[in-house]
Design a protein around this motif. Structure first.
Motif, PDB file in Angstrom:
ATOM      1  N   SER A 161      68.404  26.143  -8.804  1.00 11.24           N
ATOM      2  CA  SER A 161      68.822  24.948  -9.545  1.00 11.24           C
ATOM      3  C   SER A 161      70.056  24.307  -8.906  1.00 11.24           C
ATOM      4  O   SER A 161      70.127  23.082  -8.756  1.00 11.24           O
ATOM      5  CB  SER A 161      69.120  25.310 -11.002  1.00 11.24           C
ATOM      6  N   VAL A 162      71.045  25.141  -8.516  1.00 13.02           N
ATOM      7  CA  VAL A 162      72.253  24.621  -7.876  1.00 13.02           C
ATOM      8  C   VAL A 162      71.908  23.922  -6.570  1.00 13.02           C
ATOM      9  O   VAL A 162      72.420  22.832  -6.277  1.00 13.02           O
ATOM     10  CB  VAL A 162      73.265  25.764  -7.638  1.00 13.02           C
ATOM     11  N   ALA A 163      71.037  24.540  -5.768  1.00 15.30           N
ATOM     12  CA  ALA A 163      70.646  23.944  -4.488  1.00 15.30           C
ATOM     13  C   ALA A 163      69.956  22.599  -4.700  1.00 15.30           C
ATOM     14  O   ALA A 163      70.223  21.629  -3.978  1.00 15.30           O
ATOM     15  CB  ALA A 163      69.728  24.897  -3.726  1.00 15.30           C
ATOM     16  N   LYS A 164      69.087  22.516  -5.714  1.00 14.59           N
ATOM     17  CA  LYS A 164      68.397  21.254  -5.990  1.00 14.59           C
ATOM     18  C   LYS A 164      69.376  20.171  -6.435  1.00 14.59           C
ATOM     19  O   LYS A 164      69.273  19.013  -6.026  1.00 14.59           O
ATOM     20  CB  LYS A 164      67.337  21.481  -7.076  1.00 14.59           C
ATOM     21  N   ILE A 165      70.347  20.550  -7.271  1.00 17.27           N
ATOM     22  CA  ILE A 165      71.352  19.577  -7.728  1.00 17.27           C
ATOM     23  C   ILE A 165      72.154  19.050  -6.543  1.00 17.27           C
ATOM     24  O   ILE A 165      72.386  17.847  -6.419  1.00 17.27           O
ATOM     25  CB  ILE A 165      72.278  20.232  -8.773  1.00 17.27           C
ATOM     26  N   LEU A 166      72.577  19.945  -5.658  1.00 15.73           N
ATOM     27  CA  LEU A 166      73.353  19.529  -4.493  1.00 15.73           C
ATOM     28  C   LEU A 166      72.546  18.584  -3.604  1.00 15.73           C
ATOM     29  O   LEU A 166      73.054  17.556  -3.148  1.00 15.73           O
ATOM     30  CB  LEU A 166      73.786  20.759  -3.687  1.00 15.73           C
ATOM     31  N   LEU A 167      71.289  18.937  -3.353  1.00 10.04           N
ATOM     32  CA  LEU A 167      70.464  18.114  -2.463  1.00 10.04           C
ATOM     33  C   LEU A 167      70.190  16.740  -3.058  1.00 10.04           C
ATOM     34  O   LEU A 167      70.180  15.732  -2.349  1.00 10.04           O
ATOM     35  CB  LEU A 167      69.155  18.837  -2.164  1.00 10.04           C
ATOM     36  N   GLU A 168      69.961  16.688  -4.361  1.00 15.01           N
ATOM     37  CA  GLU A 168      69.681  15.404  -5.002  1.00 15.01           C
ATOM     38  C   GLU A 168      70.943  14.561  -5.140  1.00 15.01           C
ATOM     39  O   GLU A 168      70.875  13.330  -5.172  1.00 15.01           O
ATOM     40  CB  GLU A 168      69.061  15.628  -6.384  1.00 15.01           C
ATOM     41  N   ASN A 169      72.102  15.206  -5.190  1.00 15.89           N
ATOM     42  CA  ASN A 169      73.362  14.486  -5.324  1.00 15.89           C
ATOM     43  C   ASN A 169      73.653  13.613  -4.104  1.00 15.89           C
ATOM     44  O   ASN A 169      74.173  12.504  -4.218  1.00 15.89           O
ATOM     45  CB  ASN A 169      74.494  15.490  -5.550  1.00 15.89           C
ATOM     46  N   LYS A 210      75.689  23.679   5.368  1.00 17.71           N
ATOM     47  CA  LYS A 210      76.565  24.856   5.396  1.00 17.71           C
ATOM     48  C   LYS A 210      76.782  25.425   3.994  1.00 17.71           C
ATOM     49  O   LYS A 210      76.722  26.645   3.791  1.00 17.71           O
ATOM     50  CB  LYS A 210      77.913  24.506   6.020  1.00 17.71           C
ATOM     51  N   ILE A 211      77.044  24.555   3.029  1.00 22.74           N
ATOM     52  CA  ILE A 211      77.299  25.021   1.664  1.00 22.74           C
ATOM     53  C   ILE A 211      76.084  25.755   1.106  1.00 22.74           C
ATOM     54  O   ILE A 211      76.198  26.852   0.542  1.00 22.74           O
ATOM     55  CB  ILE A 211      77.686  23.844   0.758  1.00 22.74           C
ATOM     56  N   ILE A 212      74.903  25.173   1.274  1.00 22.01           N
ATOM     57  CA  ILE A 212      73.698  25.783   0.712  1.00 22.01           C
ATOM     58  C   ILE A 212      73.365  27.096   1.408  1.00 22.01           C
ATOM     59  O   ILE A 212      73.071  28.106   0.759  1.00 22.01           O
ATOM     60  CB  ILE A 212      72.514  24.792   0.789  1.00 22.01           C
ATOM     61  N   LEU A 213      73.439  27.134   2.731  1.00 26.32           N
ATOM     62  CA  LEU A 213      73.127  28.369   3.455  1.00 26.32           C
ATOM     63  C   LEU A 213      74.160  29.458   3.164  1.00 26.32           C
ATOM     64  O   LEU A 213      73.815  30.642   3.087  1.00 26.32           O
ATOM     65  CB  LEU A 213      73.025  28.094   4.954  1.00 26.32           C
ATOM     66  N   ASP A 214      75.429  29.067   3.013  1.00 24.61           N
ATOM     67  CA  ASP A 214      76.456  30.052   2.650  1.00 24.61           C
ATOM     68  C   ASP A 214      76.188  30.632   1.256  1.00 24.61           C
ATOM     69  O   ASP A 214      76.399  31.828   1.018  1.00 24.61           O
ATOM     70  CB  ASP A 214      77.846  29.415   2.678  1.00 24.61           C
ATOM     71  N   LEU A 215      75.731  29.799   0.339  1.00 28.66           N
ATOM     72  CA  LEU A 215      75.383  30.287  -0.992  1.00 28.66           C
ATOM     73  C   LEU A 215      74.222  31.275  -0.930  1.00 28.66           C
ATOM     74  O   LEU A 215      74.233  32.309  -1.602  1.00 28.66           O
ATOM     75  CB  LEU A 215      75.007  29.109  -1.905  1.00 28.66           C
ATOM     76  N   LEU A 216      73.226  30.968  -0.113  1.00 27.26           N
ATOM     77  CA  LEU A 216      72.093  31.881   0.036  1.00 27.26           C
ATOM     78  C   LEU A 216      72.543  33.218   0.596  1.00 27.26           C
ATOM     79  O   LEU A 216      72.121  34.282   0.131  1.00 27.26           O
ATOM     80  CB  LEU A 216      71.027  31.262   0.946  1.00 27.26           C
ATOM     81  N   LEU A 250      66.113  20.267   3.085  1.00 26.02           N
ATOM     82  CA  LEU A 250      67.273  20.267   3.975  1.00 26.02           C
ATOM     83  C   LEU A 250      66.963  19.496   5.252  1.00 26.02           C
ATOM     84  O   LEU A 250      67.791  18.733   5.758  1.00 26.02           O
ATOM     85  CB  LEU A 250      67.671  21.700   4.326  1.00 26.02           C
ATOM     86  N   PHE A 251      65.759  19.691   5.778  1.00 26.53           N
ATOM     87  CA  PHE A 251      65.363  19.013   7.018  1.00 26.53           C
ATOM     88  C   PHE A 251      65.270  17.509   6.820  1.00 26.53           C
ATOM     89  O   PHE A 251      65.665  16.728   7.686  1.00 26.53           O
ATOM     90  CB  PHE A 251      64.019  19.570   7.497  1.00 26.53           C
ATOM     91  N   LEU A 302      86.458  12.404  -9.196  1.00 30.60           N
ATOM     92  CA  LEU A 302      85.154  12.341  -9.837  1.00 30.60           C
ATOM     93  C   LEU A 302      84.065  12.202  -8.783  1.00 30.60           C
ATOM     94  O   LEU A 302      84.315  11.742  -7.663  1.00 30.60           O
ATOM     95  CB  LEU A 302      85.075  11.148 -10.797  1.00 30.60           C
ATOM     96  N   ASN A 303      82.860  12.592  -9.159  1.00 33.39           N
ATOM     97  CA  ASN A 303      81.696  12.412  -8.288  1.00 33.39           C
ATOM     98  C   ASN A 303      80.619  11.702  -9.091  1.00 33.39           C
ATOM     99  O   ASN A 303      80.327  12.089 -10.227  1.00 33.39           O
ATOM    100  CB  ASN A 303      81.186  13.773  -7.807  1.00 33.39           C
ATOM    101  N   SER A 304      80.042  10.658  -8.507  1.00 35.53           N
ATOM    102  CA  SER A 304      79.013   9.906  -9.217  1.00 35.53           C
ATOM    103  C   SER A 304      78.127   9.170  -8.231  1.00 35.53           C
ATOM    104  O   SER A 304      78.621   8.457  -7.354  1.00 35.53           O
ATOM    105  CB  SER A 304      79.658   8.889 -10.175  1.00 35.53           C
ATOM    106  N   GLU A 305      76.809   9.399  -8.345  1.00 38.21           N
ATOM    107  CA  GLU A 305      75.818   8.644  -7.593  1.00 38.21           C
ATOM    108  C   GLU A 305      76.163   8.509  -6.110  1.00 38.21           C
ATOM    109  O   GLU A 305      76.414   7.417  -5.612  1.00 38.21           O
ATOM    110  CB  GLU A 305      75.612   7.272  -8.232  1.00 38.21           C
ATOM    111  N   TYR A 306      76.190   9.621  -5.421  1.00 32.93           N
ATOM    112  CA  TYR A 306      76.319   9.703  -3.961  1.00 32.93           C
ATOM    113  C   TYR A 306      77.741   9.631  -3.429  1.00 32.93           C
ATOM    114  O   TYR A 306      77.935   9.744  -2.223  1.00 32.93           O
ATOM    115  CB  TYR A 306      75.470   8.621  -3.257  1.00 32.93           C
TER     116      TYR A 306
END
Length: 312
Positions: free
Chosen positions: A93-101, A111-117, A137-138, A188-192
């Motif tokens: 779920s976290v990975a999907k949120i990051l990618l969609e953000n 790097k962030i996603i692979l480090d989390l894995l 990711l690709f 803050l973070n919003s829409e990209y």
């Protein structure tokens, strides 16, 4: 002399195994025995030595750490009270949120996603997770600015925390570059995009008394000064309350809006306008009231919803 050399070799081997455990590596006795040219029993004694070391530290109140056998990975790993323990479902779920953000450039996101894995998953589960997200990711589309932001966001956030004045150069959408000494109060973070919220003094502001919103990727340069500004507790900036009233990242005075919603899902409106309240009407429509900062963002959104919204 030979006994001394053997003792040194064992000491070095234990330290190497310890270092590898600290990096998250899963230790396999057979592989290590072949690598170091010793028996599996010797490797087991090395692991037991590290276990004894942590047992003594735990007893002295230095935190809980164990070397445990991971049956899924078929090896030993280090487990402590600070180890990240996201489940597979949570991590996905976290990975999907990051990618969609999509608010980070490709390299930082990867790097962030692979480090989390690496931090959260045993080897046996990692491939499954990588297969689930590798295509995204690709094909990940980074924001057009393409800038590395992680370190800048942290540095600016630290300035918010320590109440340090920042001198910055900022490029507006027109291309004009301005300079200012600002009092940062939130990130803050919003829409990209990431945004820095700050006060810069009434005489320099279009809307005195309200924070100015800076898109962080448009900050050309900044310097965190040693000058500290005072934030009285009663005037402390509350990011949560501000965030409810700035869903479109446009600044300006606090504005009240009221409209009738005739669509089918009122929750979509309430999620978009966190400060909104609604009242169901007898004809199946809803009367909605909300507070937002500025008028540009809300007017653009209301205009895009004109088929299902009637402004009062």
């Amino acid at each position: 002399m030979d006994e001394m050399k053997e003792s040194t070799r064992k000491h070095d081997r234990v330290l190497e195994i310890y270092s590898r455990l600290l990096t998250g590596e899963v230790i396999h006795k057979q592989k290590l025995a072949e690598e170091y040219g010793v028996s599996e029993r010797s490797i087991q004694r090395d692991i037991d030595s590290i276990r004894d070391f942590y047992s003594n530290r735990t007893n002295s109140g230095s935190g809980f750490t164990q070397i445990k056998y991971d049956h899924a990975a078929k090896g030993f790993r280090i487990i402590n009270d600070k180890t990240i323990t996201l489940t597979n479902a949570e991590l996905f779920s976290v990975a999907k949120i990051l990618l969609e953000n999509r608010s980070l450039c490709r390299e930082e996101m990867k790097k962030i996603i692979l480090d989390l894995l690496d931090a959260c998953l045993p080897v046996s589960e990692k491939k499954k997770m990588e297969d689930l997200i590798c295509n995204e990711l690709f094909l990940y589309i980074e924001p057009r600015h393409g800038k590395y932001l992680v370190e800048d966001v942290w540095a600016l956030g630290s300035a918010v925390y320590s109440h340090k004045i920042i001198h910055l150069e900022y490029q507006k959408t027109t291309g004009e570059v301005t300079t200012a000494d600002i009092k940062p109060v939130g990130i803050l973070n919003s829409e990209y995009y990431f945004y820095l919220l700050a006060y810069i003094g009434d005489k320099d502001k279009e809307h005195p008394g309200y924070p100015t919103i800076y898109r962080i990727d448009r900050i050309k340069s900044f310097r965190i000064t040693d000058q500290v500004f005072h934030v009285p507790y009663r005037d402390r900036f509350e990011k949560g309350e501000f965030r409810k009233r700035i869903p479109f990242m446009y600044g300006g005075p606090l504005t009240k809006v009221k409209f009738i919603y005739t669509g089918t899902d009122i929750n979509a409106v309430l999620d978009r306008l966190p400060s909104a309240t609604c009242k169901a009407l007898e004809d199946g429509t809803y009367e909605v009231q909300a507070e937002v900062f500025g008028t540009i963002g809300i007017e653009m959104w209301l205009g895009s919803q004109k088929n299902i919204i009637k402004i009062q």
